[in-house]
Write an enzyme that holds these catalytic residues in place. Sequence first.
Site, PDB file in Angstrom:
ATOM      1  N   GLY A  10     -52.598 102.577  17.054  1.00 20.42           N
ATOM      2  CA  GLY A  10     -52.042 101.400  16.383  1.00 20.42           C
ATOM      3  C   GLY A  10     -53.133 100.624  15.666  1.00 20.42           C
ATOM      4  CB  THR A  35     -43.782 103.948  18.690  1.00 16.19           C
ATOM      5  OG1 THR A  35     -44.796 103.052  18.183  1.00 16.19           O
ATOM      6  CG2 THR A  35     -43.870 104.031  20.208  1.00 16.19           C
ATOM      7  CB  THR A 121     -50.283  88.072  22.545  1.00  8.50           C
ATOM      8  OG1 THR A 121     -49.912  87.182  21.489  1.00  8.50           O
ATOM      9  CG2 THR A 121     -49.105  88.157  23.507  1.00  8.50           C
ATOM     10  CG  ASP A 122     -51.603  83.406  20.051  1.00  8.56           C
ATOM     11  OD1 ASP A 122     -50.726  84.283  19.948  1.00  8.56           O
ATOM     12  OD2 ASP A 122     -52.077  82.800  19.065  1.00  8.56           O
ATOM     13  CD  GLU A 123     -46.119  85.882  19.411  1.00 11.01           C
ATOM     14  OE1 GLU A 123     -44.978  85.960  19.864  1.00 11.01           O
ATOM     15  OE2 GLU A 123     -46.418  86.233  18.263  1.00 11.01           O
ATOM     16  CE1 TYR A 146     -45.767  91.718  21.762  1.00 10.93           C
ATOM     17  CE2 TYR A 146     -45.969  89.454  20.974  1.00 10.93           C
ATOM     18  CZ  TYR A 146     -46.552  90.663  21.327  1.00 10.93           C
ATOM     19  OH  TYR A 146     -47.917  90.810  21.261  1.00 10.93           O
ATOM     20  CB  ALA A 147     -43.718  85.740  23.807  1.00 13.78           C
ATOM     21  CE  LYS A 150     -49.024  92.006  25.072  1.00 22.15           C
ATOM     22  NZ  LYS A 150     -49.654  93.354  25.113  1.00 22.15           N
ATOM     23  CG  ASN A 175     -50.543  85.644  14.353  1.00 21.85           C
ATOM     24  OD1 ASN A 175     -50.421  84.899  15.322  1.00 21.85           O
ATOM     25  ND2 ASN A 175     -49.510  86.153  13.711  1.00 21.85           N
ATOM     26  N   PRO A 270     -34.973  83.293  14.901  1.00 18.28           N
ATOM     27  CG  PRO A 270     -33.077  84.451  15.631  1.00 18.28           C
ATOM     28  CD  PRO A 270     -34.269  84.568  14.718  1.00 18.28           C
TER      29      PRO A 270
HETATM   30  P1  NAD Z   1     -49.260  98.158  16.885  1.00 16.12           P
HETATM   31  O1  NAD Z   1     -47.799  97.931  16.926  1.00 16.12           O
HETATM   32  O2  NAD Z   1     -49.949  98.320  15.578  1.00 16.12           O
HETATM   33  O3  NAD Z   1     -49.640  99.455  17.754  1.00 16.12           O
HETATM   34  C1  NAD Z   1     -49.101  99.682  19.018  1.00 16.12           C
HETATM   35  C2  NAD Z   1     -49.517 101.093  19.434  1.00 16.12           C
HETATM   36  O4  NAD Z   1     -48.990 101.344  20.754  1.00 16.12           O
HETATM   37  C3  NAD Z   1     -48.958 102.199  18.523  1.00 16.12           C
HETATM   38  O5  NAD Z   1     -49.964 103.150  18.236  1.00 16.12           O
HETATM   39  C4  NAD Z   1     -47.845 102.815  19.352  1.00 16.12           C
HETATM   40  O6  NAD Z   1     -47.607 104.183  19.045  1.00 16.12           O
HETATM   41  C5  NAD Z   1     -48.403 102.630  20.764  1.00 16.12           C
HETATM   42  N1  NAD Z   1     -47.360 102.660  21.809  1.00 16.12           N
HETATM   43  C6  NAD Z   1     -46.187 101.973  21.835  1.00 16.12           C
HETATM   44  N2  NAD Z   1     -45.499 102.292  22.948  1.00 16.12           N
HETATM   45  C7  NAD Z   1     -46.266 103.172  23.653  1.00 16.12           C
HETATM   46  C8  NAD Z   1     -46.114 103.833  24.892  1.00 16.12           C
HETATM   47  N3  NAD Z   1     -45.029 103.675  25.651  1.00 16.12           N
HETATM   48  N4  NAD Z   1     -47.103 104.660  25.314  1.00 16.12           N
HETATM   49  C9  NAD Z   1     -48.218 104.838  24.550  1.00 16.12           C
HETATM   50  N5  NAD Z   1     -48.405 104.245  23.362  1.00 16.12           N
HETATM   51  C10 NAD Z   1     -47.447 103.417  22.920  1.00 16.12           C
HETATM   52  O7  NAD Z   1     -49.897  96.965  17.731  1.00 16.12           O
HETATM   53  P2  NAD Z   1     -51.216  96.114  17.507  1.00 16.12           P
HETATM   54  O8  NAD Z   1     -50.933  95.044  16.535  1.00 16.12           O
HETATM   55  O9  NAD Z   1     -52.336  97.040  17.295  1.00 16.12           O
HETATM   56  O10 NAD Z   1     -51.354  95.420  18.947  1.00 16.12           O
HETATM   57  C11 NAD Z   1     -52.096  96.042  19.982  1.00 16.12           C
HETATM   58  C12 NAD Z   1     -52.077  95.139  21.207  1.00 16.12           C
HETATM   59  O11 NAD Z   1     -52.619  93.858  20.884  1.00 16.12           O
HETATM   60  C13 NAD Z   1     -50.667  94.872  21.755  1.00 16.12           C
HETATM   61  O12 NAD Z   1     -50.733  94.884  23.154  1.00 16.12           O
HETATM   62  C14 NAD Z   1     -50.345  93.468  21.258  1.00 16.12           C
HETATM   63  O13 NAD Z   1     -49.466  92.819  22.137  1.00 16.12           O
HETATM   64  C15 NAD Z   1     -51.714  92.825  21.256  1.00 16.12           C
HETATM   65  N6  NAD Z   1     -51.934  91.746  20.283  1.00 16.12           N
HETATM   66  C16 NAD Z   1     -51.621  91.944  18.960  1.00 16.12           C
HETATM   67  C17 NAD Z   1     -51.912  90.926  18.040  1.00 16.12           C
HETATM   68  C18 NAD Z   1     -51.621  91.096  16.567  1.00 16.12           C
HETATM   69  O14 NAD Z   1     -51.762  90.136  15.808  1.00 16.12           O
HETATM   70  N7  NAD Z   1     -51.236  92.258  16.081  1.00 16.12           N
HETATM   71  C19 NAD Z   1     -52.495  89.726  18.485  1.00 16.12           C
HETATM   72  C20 NAD Z   1     -52.780  89.569  19.842  1.00 16.12           C
HETATM   73  C21 NAD Z   1     -52.500  90.589  20.722  1.00 16.12           C
HETATM   74  O1  DAU Z   2     -50.003  85.556  17.875  1.00 12.80           O
HETATM   75  C1  DAU Z   2     -50.246  86.898  18.183  1.00 12.80           C
HETATM   76  C2  DAU Z   2     -49.047  87.724  17.779  1.00 12.80           C
HETATM   77  O2  DAU Z   2     -49.079  87.792  16.352  1.00 12.80           O
HETATM   78  C3  DAU Z   2     -49.053  89.135  18.365  1.00 12.80           C
HETATM   79  O3  DAU Z   2     -48.965  89.049  19.765  1.00 12.80           O
HETATM   80  C4  DAU Z   2     -47.869  89.951  17.808  1.00 12.80           C
HETATM   81  O4  DAU Z   2     -47.915  91.281  18.283  1.00 12.80           O
HETATM   82  C5  DAU Z   2     -47.973  89.946  16.294  1.00 12.80           C
HETATM   83  O5  DAU Z   2     -46.846  90.615  15.745  1.00 12.80           O
HETATM   84  C6  DAU Z   2     -48.029  88.516  15.758  1.00 12.80           C
HETATM   85  O6  DAU Z   2     -46.766  87.844  15.981  1.00 12.80           O
HETATM   86  P1  DAU Z   2     -46.123  86.876  14.873  1.00 12.80           P
HETATM   87  O7  DAU Z   2     -44.681  86.783  15.103  1.00 12.80           O
HETATM   88  O8  DAU Z   2     -46.902  85.610  14.768  1.00 12.80           O
HETATM   89  O9  DAU Z   2     -46.466  87.758  13.554  1.00 12.80           O
HETATM   90  P2  DAU Z   2     -45.607  88.079  12.255  1.00 12.80           P
HETATM   91  O10 DAU Z   2     -46.525  88.748  11.305  1.00 12.80           O
HETATM   92  O11 DAU Z   2     -44.316  88.750  12.568  1.00 12.80           O
HETATM   93  O12 DAU Z   2     -45.270  86.624  11.697  1.00 12.80           O
HETATM   94  C7  DAU Z   2     -46.306  85.697  11.374  1.00 12.80           C
HETATM   95  C8  DAU Z   2     -45.649  84.436  10.855  1.00 12.80           C
HETATM   96  O13 DAU Z   2     -45.022  84.720   9.598  1.00 12.80           O
HETATM   97  C9  DAU Z   2     -44.540  83.912  11.745  1.00 12.80           C
HETATM   98  O14 DAU Z   2     -44.536  82.477  11.689  1.00 12.80           O
HETATM   99  C10 DAU Z   2     -43.264  84.448  11.117  1.00 12.80           C
HETATM  100  C11 DAU Z   2     -43.608  84.475   9.643  1.00 12.80           C
HETATM  101  N1  DAU Z   2     -42.974  85.554   8.852  1.00 12.80           N
HETATM  102  C12 DAU Z   2     -43.096  86.842   9.284  1.00 12.80           C
HETATM  103  C13 DAU Z   2     -42.525  87.879   8.571  1.00 12.80           C
HETATM  104  C14 DAU Z   2     -42.635  89.307   9.061  1.00 12.80           C
HETATM  105  C15 DAU Z   2     -42.306  85.250   7.665  1.00 12.80           C
HETATM  106  O15 DAU Z   2     -42.226  84.072   7.247  1.00 12.80           O
HETATM  107  N2  DAU Z   2     -41.742  86.277   6.963  1.00 12.80           N
HETATM  108  C16 DAU Z   2     -41.819  87.591   7.374  1.00 12.80           C
HETATM  109  O16 DAU Z   2     -41.261  88.478   6.701  1.00 12.80           O
END
Ligand code: NAD
Ligand code: DAU
Length: 347
Positions: A10, A35, A121-123, A146-147, A150, A175, A270
């Site tokens: 990921g 996935t 995550t901060d969520e 989701y939150a 986690k 984020n 929501p």
């Molecule tokens: P992502 O969605 O890009 O990647 C998730 C990865 O997990 C994918 O490669 C997917 O194939 C794999 N996966 C899903 N289900 C699985 C399973 N059952 N077994 C093995 N692999 C599986 O996610 P990301 O943005 O890289 O986030 C990684 C981690 O960081 C997550 O735990 C997320 O909660 C956390 N996180 C993300 C953010 C963000 O902004 N993206 C911020 C803070 C924390």
């Molecule tokens: O805060 C950490 C989290 O950040 C991680 O734990 C999550 O895995 C990651 O997906 C992310 O969650 P958010 O919900 O904050 O991210 P997202 O990119 O979905 O949305 C960021 C902000 O933008 C949020 O306020 C919703 C808004 N948004 C998002 C999308 C996809 C829009 O306004 N339009 C959009 O189409």
Amino acid sequence: MKLLVTGGAGFIGACFVRQTIADTNDEVVVLDSLTYAGNLENLAGLEESGRFKFVRGSICDPEAVEEAIEGCDAVLNFAAETHVDRSITDPGIFVETNVQGPRVLMSAAQTRKLRYLQVSTDEVYGSLGPDGYFYETTPLDPSSPYAASKASADLLVGAYITTFGLDAVITRCGNNYGPYQFPEKLIPLFITNALEGRELPLYGDGLNVRDWIHVEDHARAIRTVLEKGETGKAYNVSAGGELNNRQICERILEILGKPWDLVRFVDDRPGHDRRYALDATLLRTELGWEPQVRFDAGMQGTIDFYRDNTQWWERIKSGEYMNYYDRMYAQRLADSDPQPSGQGVHT
Ligand code: NAD
Ligand code: DAU
């Protein structure tokens, strides 16, 4: 060291793996079920190092975990379902992957007396008003499925530490943005939509605030906590990058030279959390981590990546994912008010 990195195909996991292979002599085993969000292209070329192995399997499957964990010294769990919007339409898989998965991994780590790092995550803290910060001591108060999933995993980590003496640490980051982020999240979705001349769907009034950090800084923070974090502690990860969604839109459109008219205000998410902001004093003062990427430079590099690697995201956006996305977007448009005219950025 030999590390088991789950979810390493990921966005953030792959960045951590690329950094680890480039900057250390560690070996890495990636366990990932691939996935819709997992992509082996994110790990291309790493086999050549001779220190990288990929195992396809789920963290919920004890046999797959047994195979992958063999000979490892630590487990880092990045694997998760991560998109808040998907957790609203289909919460079940979030409970399965994000709660059951960590339990299976922690049991395997505990049996072998390995360090376990849960990427959280901060969520988990919920939503802030206009002032104040989340601290590691802030009570967990998640809003979305989701939150909540986690937060449940974080509580389970605490239980494994207290009950079984597991050597575990938790990171809680804001984020992330950067290259290879799946184009359903705000920044890559808006960059690629703008490049395609599609609308940018901004939820609600667009004034929700997120605490943005470059993915490479997050990956370095995880490395720091793995090496120096105190067992049983959670560490907030933040570069102090608070921006609202309108400001993010404006930066993207400015850099790409595209008009604000592309922005379309749509129905709100929501349970949409209003503001996230983290206090990362513990990580900075006790463990000595500092962010290295300034937002403007990080955003320019991110936009350059999507501009220069259209084949990476066009393939994703032309596939099954877009059928899902188009349906969801059409629903939001149908539910939303007409486009307000002349909207500028409000800070
Ligand atoms: P992502 O969605 O890009 O990647 C998730 C990865 O997990 C994918 O490669 C997917 O194939 C794999 N996966 C899903 N289900 C699985 C399973 N059952 N077994 C093995 N692999 C599986 O996610 P990301 O943005 O890289 O986030 C990684 C981690 O960081 C997550 O735990 C997320 O909660 C956390 N996180 C993300 C953010 C963000 O902004 N993206 C911020 C803070 C924390
Ligand atoms: O805060 C950490 C989290 O950040 C991680 O734990 C999550 O895995 C990651 O997906 C992310 O969650 P958010 O919900 O904050 O991210 P997202 O990119 O979905 O949305 C960021 C902000 O933008 C949020 O306020 C919703 C808004 N948004 C998002 C999308 C996809 C829009 O306004 N339009 C959009 O189409």
